[in-house]
Write an enzyme that holds these catalytic residues in place. Sequence first.
Site, PDB file in Angstrom:
ATOM      1  N   SER A   1     -17.501 -18.381  29.578  1.00  0.00           N
ATOM      2  CA  SER A   1     -16.798 -17.151  29.266  1.00  0.00           C
ATOM      3  C   SER A   1     -16.467 -16.175  30.480  1.00  0.00           C
ATOM      4  O   SER A   1     -16.041 -16.406  31.256  1.00  0.00           O
ATOM      5  CB  SER A   1     -17.919 -16.336  28.285  1.00  0.00           C
ATOM      6  OG  SER A   1     -17.282 -15.167  27.922  1.00  0.00           O
TER       7      SER A   1
ATOM      8  N   LYS B   1     -14.812 -21.918  27.723  1.00  0.00           N
ATOM      9  CA  LYS B   1     -14.788 -20.910  26.646  1.00  0.00           C
ATOM     10  C   LYS B   1     -13.780 -19.985  26.929  1.00  0.00           C
ATOM     11  O   LYS B   1     -13.877 -19.087  27.560  1.00  0.00           O
ATOM     12  CB  LYS B   1     -16.126 -20.219  26.386  1.00  0.00           C
ATOM     13  CG  LYS B   1     -15.927 -19.137  25.248  1.00  0.00           C
ATOM     14  CD  LYS B   1     -17.088 -18.589  25.165  1.00  0.00           C
ATOM     15  CE  LYS B   1     -17.154 -17.483  24.004  1.00  0.00           C
ATOM     16  NZ  LYS B   1     -16.088 -16.393  24.209  1.00  0.00           N
TER      17      LYS B   1
ATOM     18  N   ASP C   1      -8.577 -19.142  41.969  1.00  0.00           N
ATOM     19  CA  ASP C   1      -7.082 -19.317  42.137  1.00  0.00           C
ATOM     20  C   ASP C   1      -6.322 -18.702  43.323  1.00  0.00           C
ATOM     21  O   ASP C   1      -5.553 -18.796  43.779  1.00  0.00           O
ATOM     22  CB  ASP C   1      -6.487 -18.449  40.820  1.00  0.00           C
ATOM     23  CG  ASP C   1      -6.480 -19.237  39.665  1.00  0.00           C
ATOM     24  OD1 ASP C   1      -6.975 -20.380  39.610  1.00  0.00           O
ATOM     25  OD2 ASP C   1      -5.922 -18.931  38.660  1.00  0.00           O
TER      26      ASP C   1
END
Length: 582
Positions: free
Chosen positions: A294, A319, A305
């Site tokens: 989550s 999730k 990233d």
Amino acid sequence: MRSRAIVVGAICGAAVVTGGWFVQRGLVGSENSYAGVRLFDQVRQHIVENYVDEVSDSALYQLAVTGLLEELHDPNSVYLSSERLAKLNERTAGLYVGIGVRFDARDGWLTVIAAHRGSPAERAGLTTGDRILEIDGVSTQGMTPDEATRALRGKPGTTAKLVIQRGVDGHHVKLSVARREVHIQAVSRIAILDGDVGYVDVNVFGDSTAVELARTVDSLREKRVRGLIMDLRRNPGGLLQQGVEVADLFLDEGQRIVDVRGRDPESSAVYKDQLPQRWDGMPVVVLVDDGTASAAEIVAGALQDHDRAIIVGRTTFGKGSAQSLFPLTGGGALKLTTARWYTPAGRAIGRPFGTQLPGEGELPLESAPPRESREQFRTDGGRILFGGGGITPDLIVGDTLLPPAELALGRALGSAVSTFRDAITDYALELRGSGAVRSRDFVVTPAMRDALRERLLARGVDVPRDVYDGAAPLVDRLLAQDVVRFTFDPEASVHRSLSWDRALQTGVGLLRGINTPAELLERASSGTAVIARARQVALEGLRLDEASAAAAASSRATVSKGGLAPITNGGHATGNAVTMPR
């Protein structure tokens, strides 16, 4: 749209108990909608009047709501009773009314793991290893954790009267502890490793996680910490907004953090960094595993990233969805998946609905799609990443299976695993009480191992000698963890775990001598061989002979290779202890 969904879910948005017939969305608007309502009502009426056992209307509606949600095959969409909703709010807010103590069941009694800092329990003198015998005159023997929690909770200002068994001689102590609002800290463990590498364990994303983390890292930076290890392992996530705010601490203003996309435009949003980096230039390693989920995955994905951190460990849970709470009649709520989220590079990392959180010690790489079938993405710097199936670490550290010797011990113990844990705790408390262990770096001796096995035999558990001896490394680690936890401050476990925690070893080794994120990225990109070398470097720092350790302790000096830098508190050095900023 939202109000209609609430009405349908609470009144007649239900599946027939036998499963699978859906009442269509909306009470008005089409002939099919009316037909669906009539069908449900007819089935309900037949059950009420003709079913072999009597079933009340209220029970039928409850079963119908449960069935409807189960048919979505989404474990994150559930009906929350008022009690479950209160527990959810407690976890996200990190607040509850009680005495502020963590405990576990050992030998059928409640054993204190730790008192929360600043809590009524800490002020009353409750300490790790205390056994709670009575709560308000009621014996705790055989109490479940839920029952004990309810007994310790109450209204602010009321008093919990406890009887505590303390010490190796088992003397009893009576305590009166006033209940009040307790705040559960999101940052649970803090340490300085290798002299100048900060370590923070973030265990949940509640409503104050970003503030706690910022304050903690600021304190570590004041101690001239050069790099940071942020541990998100076993972090189930929590509030999406807190994930965004934590990522904001590390990224540049304007950088994308996460995209949330739902069918309802109100459920969609693009979150970007609002402030400059708080610790610009500090190299960061993030530890993850299959329990990282989550909001914790949002942070790991955003930092990966943007090439802001190196991710180490095992593939995360995956999730990749967001839920909304809709209040319902009766004080409960519907927790419903309303959107999916995507990393800044565009990765959707969610596993298929229905995926269950794996067990401890397992690596669920098999349940993730193979890399060759997954869509590829690129970081800001051009590194290749993969979508789907969780966040894949830059350096995968972890075994897919337990060692054969550990598996053999598990099979030999069978249902007696809890008895094994009880024996470990009992012996650890005895070692603390006897004063036999004076250093957090103590070595578990064969004699200690034999003494533990004798306690197992006394409890009726006979593990074959060859199986027990074959699993000696695991036995030593479990015993050492409990001894350190009960004998020293909780943060000492971080230092102790360096001897066996390969992900932490890797993080420390990666950061050694590194001064910038670019240098860290270059080291991590040098290939998987860096893992073995990083572990070796970290472990070399632990190999201090007794003379060196004694000299370091007597001079209150920093251990030169590995170990922990002394953190001062009020001008008094604390040797090599891991001390949390106060």
